[in-house]
Design a protein around this motif. Structure first.
Motif, PDB file in Angstrom:
ATOM      1  N   ILE A  14       0.859  -1.181   0.000  1.00  0.00           N
ATOM      2  CA  ILE A  14       0.000   0.000   0.000  1.00  0.00           C
ATOM      3  C   ILE A  14       0.890   1.224   0.000  1.00  0.00           C
ATOM      4  O   ILE A  14       1.875   1.285   0.725  1.00  0.00           O
ATOM      5  CB  ILE A  14      -0.993   0.002   1.187  1.00  0.00           C
ATOM      6  N   GLU A  15       0.533   2.149  -0.855  1.00  0.00           N
ATOM      7  CA  GLU A  15       1.317   3.373  -1.028  1.00  0.00           C
ATOM      8  C   GLU A  15       2.814   3.066  -1.153  1.00  0.00           C
ATOM      9  O   GLU A  15       3.651   3.685  -0.502  1.00  0.00           O
ATOM     10  CB  GLU A  15       1.046   4.342   0.125  1.00  0.00           C
ATOM     11  N   ILE A  19       3.534  -4.722   2.632  1.00  0.00           N
ATOM     12  CA  ILE A  19       3.066  -5.135   3.953  1.00  0.00           C
ATOM     13  C   ILE A  19       3.093  -6.662   4.064  1.00  0.00           C
ATOM     14  O   ILE A  19       3.589  -7.214   5.026  1.00  0.00           O
ATOM     15  CB  ILE A  19       1.620  -4.643   4.222  1.00  0.00           C
ATOM     16  N   ASN A  39       1.564  -6.322  16.791  1.00  0.00           N
ATOM     17  CA  ASN A  39       0.903  -5.192  16.144  1.00  0.00           C
ATOM     18  C   ASN A  39       1.650  -4.807  14.871  1.00  0.00           C
ATOM     19  O   ASN A  39       2.876  -4.804  14.839  1.00  0.00           O
ATOM     20  CB  ASN A  39       0.892  -3.963  17.070  1.00  0.00           C
ATOM     21  N   SER A  44      -4.532  -7.501   9.744  1.00  0.00           N
ATOM     22  CA  SER A  44      -5.727  -6.846   9.184  1.00  0.00           C
ATOM     23  C   SER A  44      -5.588  -6.627   7.689  1.00  0.00           C
ATOM     24  O   SER A  44      -6.573  -6.683   6.947  1.00  0.00           O
ATOM     25  CB  SER A  44      -5.979  -5.505   9.879  1.00  0.00           C
ATOM     26  N   THR A  45      -4.360  -6.379   7.264  1.00  0.00           N
ATOM     27  CA  THR A  45      -4.127  -6.214   5.828  1.00  0.00           C
ATOM     28  C   THR A  45      -4.520  -7.498   5.094  1.00  0.00           C
ATOM     29  O   THR A  45      -5.230  -7.454   4.081  1.00  0.00           O
ATOM     30  CB  THR A  45      -2.640  -5.887   5.574  1.00  0.00           C
ATOM     31  N   TYR A  56      -5.444  -1.720  -1.552  1.00  0.00           N
ATOM     32  CA  TYR A  56      -4.174  -2.448  -1.562  1.00  0.00           C
ATOM     33  C   TYR A  56      -3.811  -2.912  -2.965  1.00  0.00           C
ATOM     34  O   TYR A  56      -4.678  -3.177  -3.783  1.00  0.00           O
ATOM     35  CB  TYR A  56      -4.260  -3.670  -0.640  1.00  0.00           C
ATOM     36  N   HIS A 206      -5.141 -11.521  19.637  1.00  0.00           N
ATOM     37  CA  HIS A 206      -3.907 -11.368  20.400  1.00  0.00           C
ATOM     38  C   HIS A 206      -3.924 -12.261  21.639  1.00  0.00           C
ATOM     39  O   HIS A 206      -2.933 -12.383  22.332  1.00  0.00           O
ATOM     40  CB  HIS A 206      -3.735  -9.910  20.843  1.00  0.00           C
TER      41      HIS A 206
END
Ligand SMILES: Nc1ncnc2c1ncn2[C@@H]1O[C@H](COP(=O)(O)OP(=O)(O)OP(=O)(O)O)[C@@H](O)[C@H]1O
Ligand SMILES: [Mg+2]
Lengths: 256, 449
Positions: A14-15, A19, A39, A44-45, A56, A206
């Motif tokens: 992304i950008e 990731i 974290n 989540s990606t 993405y 987690h």
């Protein structure tokens, strides 16, 4: 065939920032997979890319779901194919009532699958039944989607929607965080009731706690965009007691 | 007392067209056309109309150079070759039926002219008088026409002057003291025909002390011509009166509409105005609220949905002249393609208007890459103990919300529509009449497709 989801060497950026750096994952019918990891490691990606978020860029690899290349499908088509994402951060949508939202979603999904539209009374019956399953208050589902909901209420609403849409594969992104102890148990029991042997779950968390209720078949550790370790439920226990330091030592910053 | 509109003893009130200054210009031509059609007006109005006409010949049509018309160059839209006369009534009862509202009095105006044969007024309570302003029976005339131009005449707006000068058609409603008109009144205004036409409805609403009314107005265009409607409405709400006023404009991309409204709100009186504008080639709404009475309340709501190269310009002016009053404004725009929207909201608090509570909000969603909105709040406050605020937001549809809906199986186009409808709902919910709200919601549904 038992295989439901197959992710091969998935690289996502992304950008301009990569990731996910080569994720491989196979999920079969009836299985529960837990994904843990520090974290920012890309959990989540991964969930968003599977669900079809367009922000993405997929640089490499493939995702097949029930034999279909879903990278070719839009987010709504993936949902219609049976994918569901319970968001880590559910979105508030003022002015859209939960009932209408779910009615629209179900109608779209049923139409895609060639099923006849649901009768209003059957829909209400289904709502009642699923509300009971996750013990969500009717007044919450009577309001605009997530508007003004507490953190825990939002999470419970995600599970309620999941129950309504009965997906083949549900990805639950930190659904446990924000839930109080009782709510966690109720939601987990709800999820267990939804398990059929035909569907599958990817549970991102987690904490070991949720996994006490929803027993995973596999636990994966996602670290810096890669699944660096996979094991059984005992891996979650190990992580809980030891933390991530040993993983980090074992997998120093990979040379690019 | 029930009024019918076809009795010959009604007097037409119209300008005689004798303009002293610059009568050779467009106003002279238009006035000539109006006069030829309608004959002589009552002398007391002749003066008002003459004055307005000569004022207009000095100002001319407003254009880009006028600050208030910076983004809406009327001069470019309304040109000399427009004809200020009307075509015959070529609409019959069957084709009008879908436009009428149930459980309401329907007063129909076709190309400005009151069409008694198409209207249904059976439900009109006999206490309430309503009909063609310029065919008011003598018995009523004073009560109605005494107020003619009392509010609009305070304005130096050229379009108001033009409307006053050319005024020859329009509706009036009078609700007597202590009367609550439970049946809503619907004014259906339809333009039709080919060619370039200027229509000029002039309306007057007079609500006596402690009376209540729901007034709904729909504007449609069925013709293929270029229509410019320059409407002006004066609404007087005396002490403790309450007016619900809903306006729906759906005249199509080929039409132009300049709508002027002048509310005068008495002590303890309330008004709730909702203006919904769809797909107008050129729409300009000037909503003027004059609050001389204490403890009065004004709510102005607006929704405009634009596509193609539509243009809609909402101007509001709320003038607080008395203490302890409140005004709330909410204007929302959905602007697509290359359309242009304008919002200019002015709140003027006079020195004596202490404890004024005024709020103004303008929110816009740009759905087209080349869509624009020019928004300008203007607060002029000359009292020190007041609460005045304004806010404006403009953006694209929330990407997170869109993805959330899509992830549940709702396709992108439908997801956008769901979000736009939710955005619009805040305004349509301000319409309390269910029938009218349903019509508006259906149109929102169509226009967000
Ligand atoms: N839109 C974005 N622009 C730039 N960086 C992004 C963007 N979205 C995510 N990232 C980065 O990608 C990395 C992975 O984020 P992600 O949300 O997937 O982590 P996570 O494993 O879910 O973390 P957590 O456990 O905190 O939820 C982070 O470093 C994050 O800052
Ligand atoms: Mg995360």
């Amino acid at each position: 065939m038992n295989q439901m989801l197959e992710i091969k060497d998935l690289k996502v950026s992304i950008e301009g920032k990569q990731i996910l750096k080569g994720v491989n994952l196979t999920v079969n019918k009836g299985e529960v997979h837990a994904i843990m990891g520090p974290n920012g490691s890309g959990k989540s990606t991964l969930a968003s890319v599977i669900a079809g978020r367009e922000d993405y860029t997929v640089d490499n690899g493939s995702i097949t779901f029930n034999g279909k290349d879903i990278l070719e499908l839009s987010a709504d088509e993936r949902a219609k194919e049976g994918l569901f994402l319970a968001f880590q951060y559910p979105v508030e949508i003022p002015g859209v009532s939960t009932i209408n939202f779910l009615k629209t979603a179900l109608a779209e999904i049923r139409q895609y699958r060639g099923q006849p539209p649901m009768e209003a009374k059957d829909f209400l019956k289904l709502m009642k039944e699923k509300q009971k399953l996750v013990e969500i208050e009717a007044n919450l589902t009577g309001r605009s989607v997530n508007e003004g909901f507490s953190g825990g209420e939002k999470k419970r609403n995600e599970v309620f929607q999941m129950a309504m849409l009965e997906p083949a594969l549900a990805i639950m992104d930190e659904t446990d965080s924000g839930l109080d102890i009782d709510a966690l148990r109720i939601v987990a029991e709800g999820v267990n009731k939804l398990r059929t042997g035909e569907n599958a779950f990817i549970v991102i968390t987690h904490y070991q706690r949720l996994l006490e209720y929803i027993t995973p078949d596999f636990v994966h550790v996602l670290y810096k965009g890669r699944i660096v370790k996979s094991g059984g439920r005992e891996l979650a226990l190990e992580l809980e007691s030891k933390g991530y330091d040993w993983i980090k030592k074992e997998f120093p910053e990979p040379a690019v | 007392m029930t009024l019918t509109q076809e009795k010959p003893d009604y007097k037409r009130i119209v300008s005689d067209g004798q303009i002293t200054a610059g009568s050779g210009g467009i106003i002279g031509k238009w006035l000539g056309e109006v006069k030829r059609r309608l004959g002589d007006s009552a002398p007391e109005l002749k003066q008002i109309q003459n004055n307005a006409a000569s004022e207009f010949t000095k100002t001319g049509l407003p254009g880009k150079k006028d600050e208030d018309y910076k983004y809406t160059n009327i001069r470019q839209y309304l040109q000399e070759d427009f004809i200020a006369s009307k075509d015959g009534l070529n609409i019959d009862k069957t084709s009008i039926a879908p436009y009428l509202l149930k459980d309401a009095v329907n007063l129909v105006f076709i190309n400005d002219r009151y069409a008694a044969e198409l209207s249904n007024r059976e439900m009109l309570p006999e206490e309430v008088s309503a009909g063609d302003l310029f065919a008011t029976p003598d018995t009523l005339r004073d009560k109605v026409t005494d107020n003619f131009n009392k509010a609009a005449g305070r304005s130096d707006n050229p379009m108001a002057l033009l409307n006053t000068a050319l005024a020859a058609n329009g509706f009036y409603i009078r609700v007597p003291k202590n009367f609550s008109c439970v049946v809503p009144v619907h004014i259906l205004h339809i333009t039709s025909g080919d060619g370039k036409r200027l229509y000029n409805p002039r309306n007057l609403v007079y609500m006596e002390e402690n009376s209540q009314l729901t007034l709904m107005e729909s504007y449609y265009n069925t013709g293929k011509g270029r229509i410019f409607t320059n409407s002006a409405t004066e609404l007087f709400i005396k002490d403790n009166g309450a007016l619900e006023n809903y306006i729906m404009q759906d005249e199509g991309a080929g039409s132009m509409h300049n709508d002027l409204r002048f509310y005068t709100i008495g002590r303890g009186a309330k008004t709730n105005c909702v203006t919904v504008s769809f797909n107008g080639g050129m729409l300009r709404n000037d909503c003027n609220v004059f609050i001389p009475g204490e403890h009065a309340e004004a709510h102005l709501n607006g929704l405009f949905i634009l596509k193609g190269n539509n243009h809609t310009d909402n101007h509001t002016l709320v003038e607080h002249l008395a203490p302890n009053c409140s005004s709330k404004e909410l204007y929302k725009g959905i602007i697509g393609d290359t359309a242009t929207g304008v919002f200019n909201g002015k709140i003027y608090v006079h020195p004596q208007a202490q404890k004024t509570d005024a709020y103004q909000s303008n929110k816009n969603v740009l759905t087209g890459d080349k869509a624009t909105i020019d928004t300008k709040p203007q607060l002029e406050i000359y009292a020190d103990d007041v609460r005045c605020s304004h806010g404006t937001t403009t953006g694209k549809l929330d990407g997170d919300a869109l993805f959330y809906l899509e992830s549940r199986g709702i396709n992108k186009q439908l997801a956008k529509k769901v979000l736009l409808q939710a955005f619009a709902k805040e305004v349509s919910d301000a319409i309390k009449n269910e029938t009218f709200r349903a019509v508006v919601e259906r149109k929102i549904d169509d226009y967000t497709a």
